[in-house]
Design a protein around this motif. Structure first.
Motif, PDB file in Angstrom:
ATOM      1  N   CYS A  30     -57.675 -32.629  70.949  1.00 53.43           N
ATOM      2  CA  CYS A  30     -57.083 -33.669  71.232  1.00 53.43           C
ATOM      3  C   CYS A  30     -57.796 -34.810  72.127  1.00 53.43           C
ATOM      4  O   CYS A  30     -58.491 -34.689  73.119  1.00 53.43           O
ATOM      5  CB  CYS A  30     -55.769 -33.490  72.151  1.00 53.43           C
ATOM      6  N   LEU A  34     -50.835 -37.422  74.649  1.00 55.70           N
ATOM      7  CA  LEU A  34     -49.898 -37.387  73.720  1.00 55.70           C
ATOM      8  C   LEU A  34     -48.666 -37.650  74.688  1.00 55.70           C
ATOM      9  O   LEU A  34     -48.362 -36.858  75.483  1.00 55.70           O
ATOM     10  CB  LEU A  34     -49.762 -36.243  72.711  1.00 55.70           C
ATOM     11  N   LEU A  38     -46.471 -31.214  69.959  1.00 52.71           N
ATOM     12  CA  LEU A  38     -46.899 -30.951  68.597  1.00 52.71           C
ATOM     13  C   LEU A  38     -46.311 -29.803  68.238  1.00 52.71           C
ATOM     14  O   LEU A  38     -46.072 -28.798  68.654  1.00 52.71           O
ATOM     15  CB  LEU A  38     -48.267 -30.574  68.457  1.00 52.71           C
ATOM     16  N   CYS A  99     -48.740 -28.704  60.877  1.00 52.64           N
ATOM     17  CA  CYS A  99     -48.594 -29.228  62.276  1.00 52.64           C
ATOM     18  C   CYS A  99     -48.111 -30.637  62.227  1.00 52.64           C
ATOM     19  O   CYS A  99     -48.519 -31.400  61.137  1.00 52.64           O
ATOM     20  CB  CYS A  99     -49.834 -29.167  63.034  1.00 52.64           C
ATOM     21  N   TYR A 101     -46.485 -34.401  64.319  1.00 52.40           N
ATOM     22  CA  TYR A 101     -46.610 -35.010  65.547  1.00 52.40           C
ATOM     23  C   TYR A 101     -45.193 -36.210  65.441  1.00 52.40           C
ATOM     24  O   TYR A 101     -45.283 -36.813  64.721  1.00 52.40           O
ATOM     25  CB  TYR A 101     -47.577 -35.903  66.130  1.00 52.40           C
ATOM     26  N   TRP A 153     -50.093 -42.934  65.192  1.00 52.26           N
ATOM     27  CA  TRP A 153     -50.018 -42.396  66.636  1.00 52.26           C
ATOM     28  C   TRP A 153     -49.460 -43.115  67.736  1.00 52.26           C
ATOM     29  O   TRP A 153     -49.384 -44.382  67.457  1.00 52.26           O
ATOM     30  CB  TRP A 153     -51.578 -41.666  67.075  1.00 52.26           C
TER      31      TRP A 153
END
Length: 225
Positions: A30, A34, A38, A99, A101, A153
């Protein structure tokens, strides 16, 4: 640029019985903090001809995620054999480890899985009814298929927002300037030129509509999360 990068996956307890749980040791990096966790998910593809037989074996939330290299163990229950067509229980299938986000998937790893009987006798003379207790699975861990997806993101969303606001403010200032210029022109015109003033006002109204349309188009062209 992806904030989270998958560095490696080690498939544990492989080969194993069909009824044994799945185990993966996952390593990822990473690059920035964040705001959310996740979500990792394991899916078993039960049929090559229909998505109706896919089974989500397990999903977990990993977080808060520190900046740097992280490693964790992901365990998932085996699929329910009764939800898989009998003709595809003892065959080659696929599992998908993904995965996401903020509900946006950014990486997916697919593995082929070979399900076969644990004895030569059963392989040569398979029973009419599948004997799940004698089925072994072998994940082809050395040949994963990795697919990556571009997502927005946290840092990218924060950078985009001020630019959108500035563009809208600039357009609004241009509209106000045009309106002020139109009022000055109206004050300078004589009463004998009413017809010409009407034509100019029509032109100015047309220009204002064009400006509004440009703003709408820019909003539509702005990428959304």
């Amino acid at each position: 640029m992806s904030i989270v990068s998958l560095l490696g996956i080690e498939v544990l307890n492989n080969p194993a019985k069909f009824t044994d749980p799945y185990e993966f040791e996952i390593t990822f990096e990473c690059l920035e903090p964040l705001k959310e966790d996740l979500e990792w998910k394991l899916t078993y593809v039960g049929s090559s001809s229909s998505l109706d037989h896919d089974q989500e074996l397990d999903s977990i939330l990993v977080g808060p995620v520190p900046v740097g290299i992280n490693k964790f163990l992901f365990k998932a229950d085996p699929p329910s054999p009764e939800l898989i067509p009998a003709s595809e229980l003892v065959s080659v299938t696929v599992i998908l480890l993904s995965c996401a986000y903020a509900e946006r998937e950014f990486v997916r790893v697919g593995y082929y899985v070979n399900n076969e009987y644990d004895s030569e006798e059963l392989r040569e003379n398979p029973p009419a009814k599948v004997q799940v207790e004698h089925v072994m699975r072998n994940i082809l861990a050395e040949k994963p298929r990795v697919t990556r997806f571009n997502i927005v993101w946290d840092n990218e969303a924060a950078e985009d927002q001020p630019e959108i606001v500035e563009e809208e403010e600039e357009e609004e200032e241009e509209e106000e300037d045009e309106e002020d210029e139109g009022e000055e022109d109206d004050d300078e015109e004589d009463d004998d030129e009413d017809d010409e003033m009407a034509e100019e006002e029509d032109d100015e109204e047309g220009e204002e509509v064009d400006v509004d349309e440009e703003i709408d188009l820019e909003k539509e062209a702005t990428p959304k999360d």
